[in-house]
Design a protein around this motif. Structure first.
Motif, short mmCIF file in Angstrom:
data_model
loop_
_atom_site.label_atom_id
_atom_site.label_comp_id
_atom_site.label_asym_id
_atom_site.label_seq_id
_atom_site.Cartn_x
_atom_site.Cartn_y
_atom_site.Cartn_z
N ILE A 260 0.86 -1.19 0.00
CA ILE A 260 0.00 0.00 0.00
C ILE A 260 0.89 1.23 0.00
O ILE A 260 1.63 1.48 0.96
N PRO A 261 0.87 2.04 -1.05
CA PRO A 261 1.78 3.21 -1.13
C PRO A 261 1.38 4.32 -0.17
O PRO A 261 0.21 4.46 0.19
N THR A 262 2.38 5.10 0.21
CA THR A 262 2.18 6.19 1.17
C THR A 262 2.57 7.56 0.64
O THR A 262 2.29 8.57 1.28
N PHE A 263 3.24 7.61 -0.51
CA PHE A 263 3.79 8.86 -1.02
C PHE A 263 3.75 8.90 -2.53
O PHE A 263 4.02 7.87 -3.17
N PRO A 264 3.44 10.07 -3.13
CA PRO A 264 2.91 11.29 -2.50
C PRO A 264 1.44 11.12 -2.13
O PRO A 264 0.74 10.30 -2.73
N SER A 265 0.98 11.89 -1.19
CA SER A 265 -0.33 11.63 -0.59
C SER A 265 -1.49 11.81 -1.55
O SER A 265 -2.52 11.14 -1.41
N ASP A 266 -1.36 12.71 -2.53
CA ASP A 266 -2.49 12.94 -3.43
C ASP A 266 -2.64 11.83 -4.46
O ASP A 266 -3.76 11.46 -4.83
N ARG A 267 -1.51 11.27 -4.91
CA ARG A 267 -1.53 10.14 -5.84
C ARG A 267 -0.41 9.17 -5.45
O ARG A 267 0.63 9.10 -6.12
N PRO A 268 -0.59 8.44 -4.36
CA PRO A 268 0.50 7.63 -3.83
C PRO A 268 0.96 6.53 -4.79
O PRO A 268 0.15 5.80 -5.35
N ARG A 269 2.28 6.46 -4.97
CA ARG A 269 2.88 5.46 -5.85
C ARG A 269 3.97 4.64 -5.17
O ARG A 269 4.39 3.62 -5.70
N HIS A 270 4.46 5.12 -4.01
CA HIS A 270 5.59 4.47 -3.34
C HIS A 270 5.27 4.25 -1.87
O HIS A 270 4.69 5.12 -1.22
N CYS A 271 5.67 3.11 -1.36
CA CYS A 271 5.66 2.89 0.09
C CYS A 271 7.05 3.18 0.61
O CYS A 271 8.00 2.44 0.33
N ILE A 272 7.19 4.30 1.35
CA ILE A 272 8.49 4.64 1.94
C ILE A 272 8.38 4.87 3.45
O ILE A 272 9.37 5.20 4.11
N ASP A 273 7.18 4.68 3.99
CA ASP A 273 6.93 4.84 5.43
C ASP A 273 6.65 3.47 6.02
O ASP A 273 5.85 2.70 5.47
N TYR A 274 7.29 3.17 7.17
CA TYR A 274 7.23 1.82 7.71
C TYR A 274 7.07 1.83 9.23
O TYR A 274 7.50 2.77 9.91
N ILE A 275 6.48 0.74 9.72
CA ILE A 275 6.51 0.42 11.14
C ILE A 275 6.93 -1.05 11.24
O ILE A 275 6.37 -1.91 10.54
N ALA A 276 7.93 -1.32 12.06
CA ALA A 276 8.47 -2.68 12.17
C ALA A 276 8.80 -2.98 13.63
O ALA A 276 9.01 -2.07 14.43
N VAL A 277 8.85 -4.26 13.95
CA VAL A 277 9.18 -4.69 15.30
C VAL A 277 10.38 -5.62 15.24
O VAL A 277 10.53 -6.40 14.29
N ALA A 278 11.27 -5.50 16.23
CA ALA A 278 12.45 -6.36 16.28
C ALA A 278 12.04 -7.82 16.29
O ALA A 278 11.07 -8.21 16.95
N ARG A 279 12.77 -8.65 15.53
CA ARG A 279 12.36 -10.03 15.29
C ARG A 279 12.31 -10.90 16.56
O ARG A 279 11.58 -11.90 16.60
N HIS A 280 13.07 -10.54 17.58
CA HIS A 280 13.08 -11.36 18.79
C HIS A 280 11.85 -11.12 19.66
O HIS A 280 11.66 -11.77 20.68
N VAL A 281 10.99 -10.17 19.27
CA VAL A 281 9.83 -9.80 20.07
C VAL A 281 8.62 -10.65 19.66
O VAL A 281 8.23 -10.63 18.49
N PRO A 282 8.01 -11.38 20.60
CA PRO A 282 6.78 -12.11 20.27
C PRO A 282 5.60 -11.15 20.19
O PRO A 282 5.41 -10.30 21.06
N PHE A 283 4.80 -11.27 19.13
CA PHE A 283 3.69 -10.33 18.93
C PHE A 283 2.61 -10.98 18.09
O PHE A 283 2.83 -11.99 17.42
N THR A 284 1.44 -10.36 18.12
CA THR A 284 0.35 -10.70 17.21
C THR A 284 -0.08 -9.43 16.51
O THR A 284 -0.43 -8.44 17.17
N LEU A 285 0.00 -9.43 15.19
CA LEU A 285 -0.47 -8.27 14.42
C LEU A 285 -1.98 -8.34 14.30
O LEU A 285 -2.54 -9.30 13.77
N ILE A 286 -2.65 -7.31 14.80
CA ILE A 286 -4.11 -7.27 14.80
C ILE A 286 -4.65 -6.59 13.54
O ILE A 286 -5.61 -7.04 12.93
N ALA A 287 -4.02 -5.48 13.17
CA ALA A 287 -4.51 -4.73 12.01
C ALA A 287 -3.41 -3.80 11.51
O ALA A 287 -2.50 -3.42 12.27
N ASN A 288 -3.49 -3.42 10.24
CA ASN A 288 -2.63 -2.36 9.71
C ASN A 288 -3.40 -1.61 8.63
O ASN A 288 -4.33 -2.15 8.03
N SER A 289 -3.02 -0.37 8.41
CA SER A 289 -3.73 0.44 7.42
C SER A 289 -2.89 1.65 7.05
O SER A 289 -1.95 2.03 7.75
#
Length: 245
Positions: free
Chosen positions: A196-225
């Protein structure tokens, strides 16, 4: 207990409200609240954040009392309008003030520190904010590929020292198929959908914004958008909801 948690999470997803043990994080490059219409509007940025109601927001492209911002500390103004705690870190001195990244949060931070990152066109930084149950790192990478790769190595080293779950959020100036993101994924798990692209906002073509978690961390991803917001900034905000175990 697991069945109860699953029920709560499913109900929360349908209602837009999440269970108490989940964490909602946003990453937002706000371009100093200078929108695609070239209007600077802090209230507009605050409204985007308030509508999504995140626990914490990693924010990039922030002026602090510069000539460009008319003497406004942009992070503090956004924090005031959202009634959240704010932490700013200057990456460079700029135009009579400073320029960098910040974090706003509903929970009062326990502390914070910054790590310098390379940038040939301008120096960059990683702001790490500590909360009761996790660490949130906010950054805005260089435009130079070599500097971005070096930044990944520095961040992975910082995350390896963390005694709490480490979440990284920011504008990484890198496409999903780049060497930078491939190297990031050696030590982190990307939580947003890179398709899902994030930039530029009016006509997004590139995903350059991220959220990530360190791999050693146990987690459950509930949702993203990705928030469909085309005017307030030149980037669209990225959101994840995660349960840390």
């Amino acid at each position: 207990m697991k069945r109860l948690l699953s029920t709560l999470l499913l109900c929360g997803l349908s209602a837009g409200v999440y269970a108490a043990d989940t964490l909602k994080i946003m990453s937002y490059n706000v371009r100093n609240a200078n929108g695609m219409d070239n209007v600077t509007d802090y209230g507009r940025i605050a409204d985007v954040i308030l509508k999504e109601n995140p626990d914490a927001v990693a924010i990039q492209e922030l002026d602090s009392v510069t000539g460009r911002s008319g003497g406004v500390n942009v992070l503090h103004e956004i924090a005031r309008l959202t009634a959240m705690h704010g932490v700013f870190n200057a990456s460079i001195v700029y135009d009579g003030g400073k320029y960098g990244v910040g974090v706003i949060s509903r929970e009062k931070p326990l502390g914070h520190y910054a790590v310098a990152l390379p940038g040939r066109e301008e120096k960059r930084s990683l702001l790490i904010v500590e909360f009761e149950k996790y660490l949130l790192g906010c950054t805005h990478f260089s435009l130079t590929d070599e500097d971005r790769l070096l930044s990944i190595d520095i961040i992975k080293n910082e995350s390896s020292k963390a005694v709490k779950p480490f979440i990284l959020a920011g504008d990484l100036n890198s496409n999903p198929d780049s060497e930078v993101i491939n190297r990031l994924n050696d030590g982190f798990t990307t939580l947003n959908n890179p398709l899902i692209p994030t930039f530029p906002s009016d006509r997004p073509r590139h995903c350059i914004d991220y959220i990530a978690v360190a791999r050693h961390v146990p987690f459950t991803l509930i949702a993203n958008s990705v928030v469909v917001e085309s005017v307030a900034s030149d980037h669209r905000p990225v959101i994840i909801v995660v349960a840390l175990h």
